[in-house]
Write an enzyme that holds these catalytic residues in place. Structure first.
Site, PDB file in Angstrom:
ATOM      1  N   HIS A  17       0.984  -1.127   0.039  1.00  0.00           N
ATOM      2  CA  HIS A  17       0.159   0.036   0.079  1.00  0.00           C
ATOM      3  C   HIS A  17       0.784   1.301   0.042  1.00  0.00           C
ATOM      4  CE1 HIS A  17      -2.771  -2.764   2.433  1.00  0.00           C
ATOM      5  NE2 HIS A  17      -3.505  -2.659   1.161  1.00  0.00           N
ATOM      6  N   LYS A  41     -19.222  -5.964   8.888  1.00  0.00           N
ATOM      7  CA  LYS A  41     -18.134  -6.940   8.362  1.00  0.00           C
ATOM      8  C   LYS A  41     -16.956  -6.846   9.718  1.00  0.00           C
ATOM      9  CE  LYS A  41     -14.793  -7.166   4.520  1.00  0.00           C
ATOM     10  NZ  LYS A  41     -14.508  -6.733   3.205  1.00  0.00           N
ATOM     11  N   ARG A  92      -2.175  -6.109  -8.455  1.00  0.00           N
ATOM     12  CA  ARG A  92      -1.126  -7.019  -8.413  1.00  0.00           C
ATOM     13  C   ARG A  92      -1.435  -8.216  -9.532  1.00  0.00           C
ATOM     14  NH1 ARG A  92      -2.641  -8.050  -2.253  1.00  0.00           N
ATOM     15  NH2 ARG A  92      -4.358  -7.400  -3.093  1.00  0.00           N
ATOM     16  N   SER A 130      -2.452  -7.827   3.208  1.00  0.00           N
ATOM     17  CA  SER A 130      -2.866  -7.578   4.633  1.00  0.00           C
ATOM     18  C   SER A 130      -3.190  -8.788   5.253  1.00  0.00           C
ATOM     19  CB  SER A 130      -3.684  -6.730   4.989  1.00  0.00           C
ATOM     20  OG  SER A 130      -3.609  -5.274   4.355  1.00  0.00           O
TER      21      SER A 130
HETATM   22  P1  ADP Z   1      -9.678  -4.167  -0.036  1.00  0.00           P
HETATM   23  O1  ADP Z   1     -10.229  -4.991   1.041  1.00  0.00           O
HETATM   24  O2  ADP Z   1     -10.637  -2.972  -0.302  1.00  0.00           O
HETATM   25  O3  ADP Z   1      -9.131  -4.925  -1.444  1.00  0.00           O
HETATM   26  P2  ADP Z   1      -6.807  -3.613   0.454  1.00  0.00           P
HETATM   27  O4  ADP Z   1      -6.417  -3.108   1.760  1.00  0.00           O
HETATM   28  O5  ADP Z   1      -6.738  -5.391   0.702  1.00  0.00           O
HETATM   29  O6  ADP Z   1      -8.272  -3.250   0.478  1.00  0.00           O
HETATM   30  O7  ADP Z   1      -6.372  -3.180  -0.566  1.00  0.00           O
HETATM   31  C1  ADP Z   1      -6.433  -1.782  -1.065  1.00  0.00           C
HETATM   32  C2  ADP Z   1      -5.958  -1.658  -2.446  1.00  0.00           C
HETATM   33  O8  ADP Z   1      -4.450  -1.939  -2.484  1.00  0.00           O
HETATM   34  C3  ADP Z   1      -6.242  -2.694  -3.492  1.00  0.00           C
HETATM   35  O9  ADP Z   1      -6.556  -2.066  -5.073  1.00  0.00           O
HETATM   36  C4  ADP Z   1      -5.343  -3.800  -3.739  1.00  0.00           C
HETATM   37  O10 ADP Z   1      -5.267  -4.461  -4.864  1.00  0.00           O
HETATM   38  C5  ADP Z   1      -4.179  -2.857  -3.323  1.00  0.00           C
HETATM   39  N1  ADP Z   1      -2.976  -3.490  -2.949  1.00  0.00           N
HETATM   40  C6  ADP Z   1      -2.701  -4.394  -1.696  1.00  0.00           C
HETATM   41  N2  ADP Z   1      -1.538  -4.969  -1.728  1.00  0.00           N
HETATM   42  C7  ADP Z   1      -1.068  -4.321  -2.656  1.00  0.00           C
HETATM   43  C8  ADP Z   1       0.433  -4.551  -3.398  1.00  0.00           C
HETATM   44  N3  ADP Z   1       1.178  -5.357  -2.465  1.00  0.00           N
HETATM   45  N4  ADP Z   1       0.815  -3.930  -4.347  1.00  0.00           N
HETATM   46  C9  ADP Z   1      -0.167  -3.231  -5.128  1.00  0.00           C
HETATM   47  N5  ADP Z   1      -1.314  -3.045  -4.630  1.00  0.00           N
HETATM   48  C10 ADP Z   1      -1.795  -3.513  -3.560  1.00  0.00           C
END
Ligand code: ADP
Length: 163
Positions: A17, A41, A92, A130
């Site tokens: 992120h 949730k 990703r 995460s």
């Molecule tokens: P959500 O539950 O809305 O998917 P996340 O916190 O998991 O929220 O992710 C938020 C955004 O960041 C999403 O678009 C996800 O694809 C992106 N993201 C998460 N990890 C990475 C990473 N390692 N590289 C690039 N983008 C990422």
């Protein structure tokens, strides 16, 4: 060029992120990182804690054009309320595309003015999520390469309290 809103769970914020935020803040005048949560949730960290960690990580980097906010409900409603219309998401390799594509179509159906911009992941943080970070933290693994320092400290404290 507009302010861009980067919504997500950030449960917790990872180096993946942070990489997206850092690159976006060079492309857009302002980035709002939005902890979007759903009261029904169950999450790992509370929304308040996720906001606190994001603020600590951004402050540590000295990123002055990045704001952290939270919102319970539809992201498009947040955009409308603030007079904004551009979303940012990270991509990703693998399953992200299908998932992200359906979210963007749904958002556009909810509000035709919304646009989504995607940034591809950087190779070295491609496998960071995460959910994997939570798992590694729970099992006591090395977190440094996956999360910024404030998150590492918070996760250690969280899981040491459990033992
Ligand atoms: P959500 O539950 O809305 O998917 P996340 O916190 O998991 O929220 O992710 C938020 C955004 O960041 C999403 O678009 C996800 O694809 C992106 N993201 C998460 N990890 C990475 C990473 N390692 N590289 C690039 N983008 C990422």
């Amino acid at each position: 060029m507009d302010t861009i809103v980067y919504p997500g769970s950030f449960d917790p914020v990872t180096r993946g992120h942070m990489d997206i935020i850092q690159r976006a803040r060079r492309l857009f005048p302002k980035v709002v990182v939005l902890v979007a949560f759903n009261a029904s949730k169950t999450a790992f960290l509370t929304a308040a804690k996720r906001v606190e960690l994001l603020r600590a990580c951004v402050a540590e980097e000295g990123w002055d054009n990045v704001e952290i906010d939270s919102h319970a409900g539809l992201v498009v409603d947040y955009l409308k309320a603030r007079g904004l219309r551009v979303l940012l998401r990270g991509l990703r390799a693998g399953g992200d595309f299908e998932h992200e594509f359906s979210i963007s179509l749904m958002n556009r159906r909810l509000w035709h003015d919304v646009e989504t911009v995607y940034l591809p992941t950087r190779e070295d943080v491609m496998g960071v999520s995460s959910s994997l970070v939570r798992e590694v933290a729970r099992l006591g693994g090395d977190l440094e390469q996956f999360v910024p320092k404030p998150v590492e400290i918070a996760l250690r404290a969280h899981f040491s309290g459990e033992k």
